[in-house]
Design a protein around this motif. Structure first.
Motif, PDB file in Angstrom:
ATOM      1  N   THR A 166      -8.199   4.163   3.995  1.00  0.00           N
ATOM      2  CA  THR A 166      -7.100   5.027   3.541  1.00  0.00           C
ATOM      3  C   THR A 166      -5.952   4.168   2.990  1.00  0.00           C
ATOM      4  O   THR A 166      -5.339   4.316   2.113  1.00  0.00           O
ATOM      5  CB  THR A 166      -6.406   5.888   4.764  1.00  0.00           C
ATOM      6  OG1 THR A 166      -7.577   6.801   5.124  1.00  0.00           O
ATOM      7  CG2 THR A 166      -5.417   6.743   3.996  1.00  0.00           C
ATOM      8  N   SER A 170      -4.728   3.778  -0.947  1.00  0.00           N
ATOM      9  CA  SER A 170      -3.417   4.043  -0.866  1.00  0.00           C
ATOM     10  C   SER A 170      -2.969   2.876  -2.282  1.00  0.00           C
ATOM     11  O   SER A 170      -1.662   3.217  -2.869  1.00  0.00           O
ATOM     12  CB  SER A 170      -2.582   4.000   0.330  1.00  0.00           C
ATOM     13  OG  SER A 170      -2.661   4.924   0.989  1.00  0.00           O
ATOM     14  N   ALA A 174      -0.379   3.654  -5.469  1.00  0.00           N
ATOM     15  CA  ALA A 174       0.922   3.253  -5.435  1.00  0.00           C
ATOM     16  C   ALA A 174       1.153   2.147  -6.390  1.00  0.00           C
ATOM     17  O   ALA A 174       2.586   2.208  -6.897  1.00  0.00           O
ATOM     18  CB  ALA A 174       1.182   2.242  -4.084  1.00  0.00           C
ATOM     19  N   PHE A 200       2.881   3.915  -1.434  1.00  0.00           N
ATOM     20  CA  PHE A 200       1.778   3.575  -0.398  1.00  0.00           C
ATOM     21  C   PHE A 200       1.903   3.956   0.935  1.00  0.00           C
ATOM     22  O   PHE A 200       1.004   4.599   1.772  1.00  0.00           O
ATOM     23  CB  PHE A 200       1.915   1.858  -0.436  1.00  0.00           C
ATOM     24  CG  PHE A 200       1.072   1.427   0.370  1.00  0.00           C
ATOM     25  CD1 PHE A 200      -0.220   1.029   0.116  1.00  0.00           C
ATOM     26  CD2 PHE A 200       1.563   1.032   1.820  1.00  0.00           C
ATOM     27  CE1 PHE A 200      -1.300   0.464   1.126  1.00  0.00           C
ATOM     28  CE2 PHE A 200       0.725   0.399   2.774  1.00  0.00           C
ATOM     29  CZ  PHE A 200      -0.812   0.219   2.279  1.00  0.00           C
ATOM     30  N   GLN A 203       1.234   7.901   1.290  1.00  0.00           N
ATOM     31  CA  GLN A 203       0.107   8.388   0.988  1.00  0.00           C
ATOM     32  C   GLN A 203      -0.979   8.411   2.398  1.00  0.00           C
ATOM     33  O   GLN A 203      -1.758   9.131   2.433  1.00  0.00           O
ATOM     34  CB  GLN A 203      -0.901   7.529   0.057  1.00  0.00           C
ATOM     35  CG  GLN A 203      -0.588   7.819  -1.667  1.00  0.00           C
ATOM     36  CD  GLN A 203      -1.379   7.025  -2.327  1.00  0.00           C
ATOM     37  OE1 GLN A 203      -2.321   7.262  -2.856  1.00  0.00           O
ATOM     38  NE2 GLN A 203      -0.738   5.648  -2.417  1.00  0.00           N
ATOM     39  N   MET A 204      -0.297   7.428   3.296  1.00  0.00           N
ATOM     40  CA  MET A 204      -1.380   7.374   4.539  1.00  0.00           C
ATOM     41  C   MET A 204      -1.041   8.920   5.408  1.00  0.00           C
ATOM     42  O   MET A 204      -1.912   9.504   5.575  1.00  0.00           O
ATOM     43  CB  MET A 204      -0.356   6.298   5.248  1.00  0.00           C
ATOM     44  CG  MET A 204      -0.693   4.956   4.813  1.00  0.00           C
ATOM     45  SD  MET A 204      -2.358   4.588   4.258  1.00  0.00           S
ATOM     46  CE  MET A 204      -3.062   4.535   6.113  1.00  0.00           C
ATOM     47  N   THR A 207      -2.895  11.472   3.335  1.00  0.00           N
ATOM     48  CA  THR A 207      -4.281  11.530   3.669  1.00  0.00           C
ATOM     49  C   THR A 207      -4.749  11.986   4.847  1.00  0.00           C
ATOM     50  O   THR A 207      -5.705  12.670   4.989  1.00  0.00           O
ATOM     51  CB  THR A 207      -4.845  10.318   3.191  1.00  0.00           C
ATOM     52  OG1 THR A 207      -4.279   9.937   1.778  1.00  0.00           O
ATOM     53  CG2 THR A 207      -6.132  10.367   3.137  1.00  0.00           C
ATOM     54  N   TYR A 242       3.938   5.943  10.201  1.00  0.00           N
ATOM     55  CA  TYR A 242       3.924   5.754   8.653  1.00  0.00           C
ATOM     56  C   TYR A 242       5.612   6.378   8.139  1.00  0.00           C
ATOM     57  O   TYR A 242       5.996   5.734   7.355  1.00  0.00           O
ATOM     58  CB  TYR A 242       2.776   6.066   8.121  1.00  0.00           C
ATOM     59  CG  TYR A 242       1.896   5.107   8.090  1.00  0.00           C
ATOM     60  CD1 TYR A 242       1.874   4.081   7.111  1.00  0.00           C
ATOM     61  CD2 TYR A 242       0.618   5.246   8.831  1.00  0.00           C
ATOM     62  CE1 TYR A 242       0.910   2.906   7.385  1.00  0.00           C
ATOM     63  CE2 TYR A 242      -0.274   4.391   8.876  1.00  0.00           C
ATOM     64  CZ  TYR A 242      -0.205   3.132   8.096  1.00  0.00           C
ATOM     65  OH  TYR A 242      -1.086   2.239   7.961  1.00  0.00           O
TER      66      TYR A 242
END
Length: 315
Positions: A166, A170, A174, A200, A203-204, A207, A242
């Motif tokens: 992941t 990302s 990004a 970046f 997206q964590m 996802t 995050y």
């Protein structure tokens, strides 16, 4: 079913026939949308445009003067990203045949032969890079970093082996605003760096929310997503961390104005609240769904807001 089995099932006589002769226009369009992962592709175009737009704004340049550069940047980057997504479909056909949400992709159904898919992916990639070379070398390099990271480091290397997949994936998403920005100006500027950081980090949890919702499918396909390997509690804690990392980032974009800073900070705080509440929610499916919906709207609002507050109308 592995890739070799799928390849062998697609007879030479069948693959030689024109696809359009065997399927109506509606099916063809549906399959192409699936092959290109159209929603993902469109979502990645917005940051490219935002990066380009903000570079014009901070360079005091006119959009009309850079219309040709804009078209080359948008079309070129879109083709490169489309190529990467198609190659991802080509490589992942074996696990896509297992997961319920991907079983209807043309690579799995055989509507588009795998050899054709591979050729399409390569051609789209090459055309995209050719167009980007008419912009700047720096923009082309960032596009290559995104493409290489997604196709090789994510799809072919880490996706099935490491939960770190992941993080690696990302990076590819990004770099998109950096492509747009560096078509106009140098990427060594705080704004594109923050845009990269936002995407970046975003997206964590985004996802992870998807992975939580499709956990059993990923498990069946042998994809090493965090919820599959370490469970939902660990995933929720990481999502919280995050999202918390997003909190200070609007400070570095104060040049976009007070309105942007206030709204961006409010969006971050709401998301943080959702994640904190999620630690105590027993309905993991509901939590993942809420988080997914919020994350999609969050990034769309944030990047559209960047364009809006720097448009001539708002000045």
């Amino acid at each position: 079913m592995n890739k070799q089995d799928i390849l062998s099932s697609q007879k030479v006589g069948e693959t030689s026939r024109l696809y359009i002769n065997n399927n109506n226009a509606s099916t063809l369009i549906t399959d192409l949308k699936s092959l290109l992962k159209l929603p993902v592709l469109i979502a990645n175009v917005l940051p490219v445009f935002t990066g380009f737009w903000l570079a014009l704004y901070f360079s005091n340049a006119s959009f009309n003067d850079y219309l040709g550069m804009f078209l080359l940047t948008i079309i070129g980057s879109t083709l490169v990203m489309a190529g990467a997504l198609v190659l991802n479909n080509w490589y992942d056909v074996d696990i896509d045949s297992i997961m319920a949400r991907t079983k209807k992709r043309p690579t799995v159904t055989g509507n588009i032969p795998l050899k054709v898919v591979l050729i399409i992916g390569i051609i789209l990639t090459l055309l995209g890079f050719i167009l980007l070379l008419f912009t700047t070398v720096e923009a082309t390099i960032y596009a290559f970093i995104g493409w290489f990271t997604y196709v090789f480091l994510y799809t072919m290397w880490s996706k099935r082996k490491y939960t770190l997949n992941t993080v690696i994936g990302s990076v590819s998403g990004a770099v998109t605003p950096l492509i747009g920005w560096t078509a106009i100006a140098s990427g060594f500027h705080i704004v594109p760096i923050i845009l990269f950081s936002i995407l970046f980090i975003w997206q964590m949890p985004h996802t992870f929310a998807i992975a939580m919702r499709k956990c059993e499918e990923y498990r069946a396909a042998g994809v090493a997503m965090l919820p599959v390997v370490h469970g939902f509690k660990m995933t929720k804690r990481q999502m919280l961390v995050y999202v918390a990392c997003l909190l200070p980032l609007p400070i570095y974009l104060l040049e976009l104005g007070t309105t942007f800073f206030v709204i961006a900070t409010l969006l971050n705080l709401i998301w943080l609240g959702i994640c904190i509440n999620g630690l105590f929610m027993r309905d993991d499916e509901k939590y993942a769904y809420i988080n997914f919906l919020y994350s999609v709207n969050y990034i769309t609002i944030l990047f559209l807001l960047m364009i809006l507050v720097t448009s001539p109308v708002s000045q």
